[in-house]
Design an enzyme around this catalytic site. Structure first.
Site, PDB file in Angstrom:
ATOM      1  N   TRP B 369       0.847  -1.207   0.000  1.00  0.00           N
ATOM      2  CA  TRP B 369       0.000   0.000   0.000  1.00  0.00           C
ATOM      3  C   TRP B 369       0.876   1.248   0.000  1.00  0.00           C
ATOM      4  O   TRP B 369       0.542   2.254  -0.610  1.00  0.00           O
ATOM      5  CB  TRP B 369      -0.907   0.000   1.243  1.00  0.00           C
ATOM      6  CG  TRP B 369      -1.717   1.249   1.396  1.00  0.00           C
ATOM      7  CD1 TRP B 369      -2.969   1.485   0.888  1.00  0.00           C
ATOM      8  CD2 TRP B 369      -1.349   2.454   2.099  1.00  0.00           C
ATOM      9  NE1 TRP B 369      -3.387   2.750   1.233  1.00  0.00           N
ATOM     10  CE2 TRP B 369      -2.411   3.369   1.974  1.00  0.00           C
ATOM     11  CE3 TRP B 369      -0.221   2.841   2.818  1.00  0.00           C
ATOM     12  CZ2 TRP B 369      -2.391   4.637   2.540  1.00  0.00           C
ATOM     13  CZ3 TRP B 369      -0.193   4.113   3.378  1.00  0.00           C
ATOM     14  CH2 TRP B 369      -1.270   4.993   3.243  1.00  0.00           C
ATOM     15  N   HIS B 370       2.038   1.167   0.697  1.00  0.00           N
ATOM     16  CA  HIS B 370       2.895   2.347   0.811  1.00  0.00           C
ATOM     17  C   HIS B 370       3.534   2.746  -0.511  1.00  0.00           C
ATOM     18  O   HIS B 370       3.856   3.913  -0.715  1.00  0.00           O
ATOM     19  CB  HIS B 370       3.993   2.120   1.847  1.00  0.00           C
ATOM     20  CG  HIS B 370       3.488   2.246   3.243  1.00  0.00           C
ATOM     21  ND1 HIS B 370       2.889   1.206   3.907  1.00  0.00           N
ATOM     22  CD2 HIS B 370       3.456   3.297   4.094  1.00  0.00           C
ATOM     23  CE1 HIS B 370       2.522   1.615   5.113  1.00  0.00           C
ATOM     24  NE2 HIS B 370       2.852   2.878   5.245  1.00  0.00           N
ATOM     25  N   GLY B 371       3.750   1.801  -1.387  1.00  0.00           N
ATOM     26  CA  GLY B 371       4.366   2.180  -2.649  1.00  0.00           C
ATOM     27  C   GLY B 371       4.619   0.984  -3.530  1.00  0.00           C
ATOM     28  O   GLY B 371       4.672  -0.153  -3.063  1.00  0.00           O
ATOM     29  N   PHE B 522       2.582   8.246  -1.107  1.00  0.00           N
ATOM     30  CA  PHE B 522       1.851   7.015  -0.928  1.00  0.00           C
ATOM     31  C   PHE B 522       0.385   7.242  -1.256  1.00  0.00           C
ATOM     32  O   PHE B 522      -0.323   6.442  -1.641  1.00  0.00           O
ATOM     33  CB  PHE B 522       1.975   6.493   0.502  1.00  0.00           C
ATOM     34  CG  PHE B 522       3.408   6.401   0.969  1.00  0.00           C
ATOM     35  CD1 PHE B 522       4.404   6.010   0.084  1.00  0.00           C
ATOM     36  CD2 PHE B 522       3.777   6.721   2.255  1.00  0.00           C
ATOM     37  CE1 PHE B 522       5.717   5.945   0.484  1.00  0.00           C
ATOM     38  CE2 PHE B 522       5.091   6.650   2.666  1.00  0.00           C
ATOM     39  CZ  PHE B 522       6.055   6.266   1.784  1.00  0.00           C
TER      40      PHE B 522
END
Lengths: 289, 522
Positions: B369-371, B522
């Site tokens: 999800w962060h990247g 993000f």
């Protein structure tokens, strides 16, 4: 109404604290042995003026004084851009009798550095040139410095002035030898150096200021770590541009020192290397005997 | 538009007086227009994505309210998920999937001729997508009422204080707050201003002051000493904490000024004594989102599902293909065999095994999800491992400490230190541009070469960073006892003095130049 008092009290406390804090920090700056503090306190009269960025710090002042017997003042600072150098030279010439010689390491003309100029705002109370420049060219910094005196001291320049509060800054020079990792990694470096028309104009203006005051100006390129300078392929182009714009010869010492022990990293000589370089400058007649 | 920029101060200076001078629908419309303006300032073209997401979820919500037919309801939910996750997949993960696919084919000896697209990542897409999806999912499971007012719904999705970097606020908590007019309240205002100022201190003074030193360490770690790199990693742990929690504080404070109550997003996470606690203190709105919409649906603590097995096997498969380490395949087979043998021991063992798998899947997807990078997945993997190892070893560890009669205060300190060190280790992979640099940083630190103060380059940055981290920790530690947020409301003298101190700190230590927030990416 009570709420308005609250806001008024906050503003009052902020400004009173800010001014008291600013005053105290100003006193520290005045007492500092840092080069610019000394300069604005009238304690930097010299025969030889040295100008550059971090590479200009290799003009090791005590050694120059030892080999020439002349008083020396180094205006160099890490990342110093030529437009800031011009402002400092202007102030120097206004405060002191003219030095006989100024040496400029022209590789300082490769970049602008607005954050550093902002960092010099702690000296704006002493310098009309600097104050005017900040208001005209960096208005946010200029006006913020007028609003908050604490803000003027929000910089590495102030921290350095604190560091040199009770000791001389004349020994400010790398005292290490380039490490093995950097030596091995030099083949992966792709450095670039260039000079823009604005920087050429500022360099020319600095030279004009000095020469108008009767100061002899020498332009040099200080040594780089030799395998690194081989990768700095556009250095000759930069040198040619400067020579064309200023009409002055640039003495090129980029490959002047080959001893690995003389370097702290790719771009900077250490104390040992600096002495070897200064000996060369004296042999070549750039520094007086 | 970012909070630490002049345009934002002009915007908020105009917006807030207008906001409090209007009421009802007009105020709602102003908030929506202001939110779109705030977002559009960055890139107006991507407003269309928010509008489409909003429209789809609004219509899906209305349709879900009209039908009880299970199949139709499922299709409606799927439509919302496909649109929202489709945008996310395309804008955030498309090039990542293509690049991974190319590496995979190359690993198999096939020469693919595929190129990536030049896709700009819309700021905050992961945040508003999750917020929007949570509404549809909650409506589908009949946990919340359907929102029939489009303006109210659109404002909920695009509310500017938390639009681009959270906190992710649930519809159940946020939507009802729009129904009453939020009148100006002095205590709320002062408390909100206090939190905004504290957020600015964290971001502008602490995070942005630490950034140059950290950037230098991670740009070319080979050139720095062991101690220098260690300080760089510690600084990064505080940089990311202050950057992100600073944004959350500003968002929560602004919302409070406007009359809205948002839950906390951070609660001094580096004082956590175990990893489960860490995830109840760090980015709380995301971890609770993942818990409620991923971990629990997968089976949570109770058992497993097809999803648990599918994701674990998929990650194992991709790990082997992308790394090209074929011995990993053998290891994976051994692990699967061991897991199968363990699960056959009984129902409790099976549930435990699924619990570990669910934890791992949640953390892996949380990392992703962060990247769009395997470094983020690896960061998630490390945190998944920490949670699993903690559950495996925790009871024995506690028993050992009690047997050795180690005083409680030392046990607490040791626990905090272990969690902090492991968290920092994972941050190295999160921050480094690639695995090679991350490994260089770790090798540099563990070599213990030149572990002395003289080897630190830019000691001024270290001194400044140490002072600011010290000030931050002082406030956070003493806050347990003094509860400053309450004091700010209750004691006007404390309020004036504390605000003035923060303003002095901002003037003297702040780093200005509109540095963006890390979590925007993000």
């Amino acid at each position: 109404m009570k709420k308005l008092y609250w806001i008024f009290a906050l503003l009052l406390l902020f400004f009173v604290g800010d001014r008291i804090g600013g005053y105290l920090l100003h006193q520290l700056t005045v007492k500092s042995q840092f080069r610019y503090s000394r300069m604005y306190q009238g304690k930097a009269a010299s025969d030889i003026l040295l100008i550059g960025n971090s590479r200009g710090l290799t003009f090791y002042q005590p050694y120059i004084e030892e080999i020439t017997g002349k008083k020396t003042f180094n205006l160099s600072y890490n990342g110093m851009p030529i437009n800031l150098a011009k402002l400092l030279v202007q102030d120097y010439l206004a405060l002191y009798e003219k030095p006989a010689l100024a040496i400029i390491d022209v590789t300082m003309c490769d970049r602008l550095n607005e954050p550093l100029i902002s960092g010099f705002s702690l000296y704006s109370p002493y310098s009309e040139n600097l104050s005017k420049y900040l208001i005209d060219s960096l208005p946010t910094t200029g006006y913020a410095g007028l609003l908050s005196h604490l803000y003027r001291y929000n910089s590495e320049v102030f921290q350095r002035s604190l560091f040199y509060l009770n000791k001389s800054d004349e020994d400010w020079l790398l005292d290490r030898t380039i490490n093995e990792h950097l030596i091995q990694d030099v083949g992966n470096q792709e450095p670039k150096i260039d000079v823009m028309p604005f920087e050429l104009a500022e360099l020319q203006a600095t030279i004009n200021l000095l020469e108008a005051a009767g100061v002899k100006v020498q332009l040099v390129i200080s040594p780089y770590y030799p395998p690194y300078v081989d990768r700095l392929t556009n250095l000759p182009v930069m040198k040619a541009k400067i020579e064309k714009a200023t009409g002055k010869k640039v003495k090129d010492y980029a490959k002047g020192i080959t001893d690995v022990k003389a370097f702290g990293d790719y771009q900077h000589l250490n104390k040992y290397g600096s002495k070897r370089y200064l000996d060369q400058l004296q042999q070549d007649g750039i520094l007086p005997k | 538009m970012i909070f630490n920029s002049l345009p934002f101060f002009v915007f908020i200076g105009i917006f807030l007086p207008l906001y409090f001078s209007l009421k009802g629908k007009a105020r709602l419309l102003l908030t929506l227009a202001g939110s779109y303006f705030f977002y559009g300032w960055w890139d107006y073209r991507f407003l269309s994505l928010i509008v489409i997401s909003t429209l789809i979820d609004y219509i899906v919500g209305l349709e879900l309210g009209k039908t009880q037919d299970k199949k139709k309801r499922k299709n409606l939910l799927l439509t919302s998920m496909i649109v929202n996750l489709g945008f996310l997949a395309f804008f955030k993960y498309f090039n990542f999937f293509i690049a991974s696919f190319v590496v995979m084919l190359e690993g198999m000896g096939v020469d693919p001729s595929m190129s990536s697209l030049k896709i700009i990542l819309p700021v905050g897409i992961s945040f508003y997508t999750f917020q929007s999806m949570s509404y549809t999912i909650d409506v589908y499971f009949k946990k919340i009422e359907i929102e029939k007012d489009f303006i109210r719904f659109a404002t909920f999705i695009s509310f500017f204080p938390q639009l681009v970097a959270g906190p992710i606020v649930r519809a159940a908590d946020f939507l009802p707050q729009f129904k009453n007019d939020r009148t100006f309240h002095w205590d709320r205002f002062t408390s909100g201003v206090g939190q905004v100022l504290w957020g600015f201190f964290k971001k502008v003074a602490v995070a942005d002051s630490l950034a140059p030193f950290v950037d230098q360490c991670f740009a070319a770690p080979g050139g720095f000493s062991s101690l220098h790199l260690l300080i760089g990693v510690v600084f990064y742990s505080f940089q990311i904490y202050c950057d992100f929690s600073g944004y959350s504080d500003i968002a929560i404070g602004l919302a409070r000024i406007m009359g809205f109550k948002f839950p906390d997003n951070f609660r001094t996470p580096y004082f956590s004594q175990n990893f489960s606690e860490f995830w109840t203190r760090w980015h709380i709105s995301l971890s609770s989102w993942l818990r409620d919409y991923l971990y629990i649906p997968l089976g949570g603590n109770r058992g497993g599902s097809f999803g648990s097995i599918f994701f674990i096997v998929l990650f194992m498969f991709l790990m082997v293909l992308l790394s090209g380490w074929w011995w990993l395949a053998l290891l994976n087979f051994v692990m699967i065999g061991a897991a199968y043998y363990y699960a056959r021991q009984g129902a409790t063992e099976k549930a435990t095994l699924f619990n570990y798998m669910n934890l791992m899947v949640t953390m892996l997807l949380g990392g992703l999800w962060h990247g769009a990078s395997w470094a983020f997945v690896f960061w998630g993997f490390l945190h998944g491992m920490y949670l699993v190892v903690q559950r495996l070893v925790g009871p024995y560890w506690n028993k050992l400490l009690n047997t050795l009669r180690i005083p409680n205060i030392i046990q607490t300190g040791l626990a905090i230190l272990i969690v902090y060190v492991c968290t920092c280790y994972a941050w190295i992979y999160f921050r480094a541009p690639n695995f090679e640099i991350a490994n260089q940083v770790i090798a540099g630190i563990t070599s213990l070469e030149q572990f002395n103060v003289g080897s630190i380059v830019n000691k001024f940055w270290v001194l400044k960073g140490a002072i600011l981290i010290g000030a931050l920790l002082f406030v956070e530690i003493t806050d347990f006892r003094f509860h400053y947020s309450r004091l700010i409301v209750a004691n006007p003298t404390f309020r004036v003095v504390s605000f003035a101190i923060i303003l002095w700190f901002l003037a003297f230590f702040g780093t200005y130049g509109s540095n963006s927030f890390i979590y925007f990416q993000f």
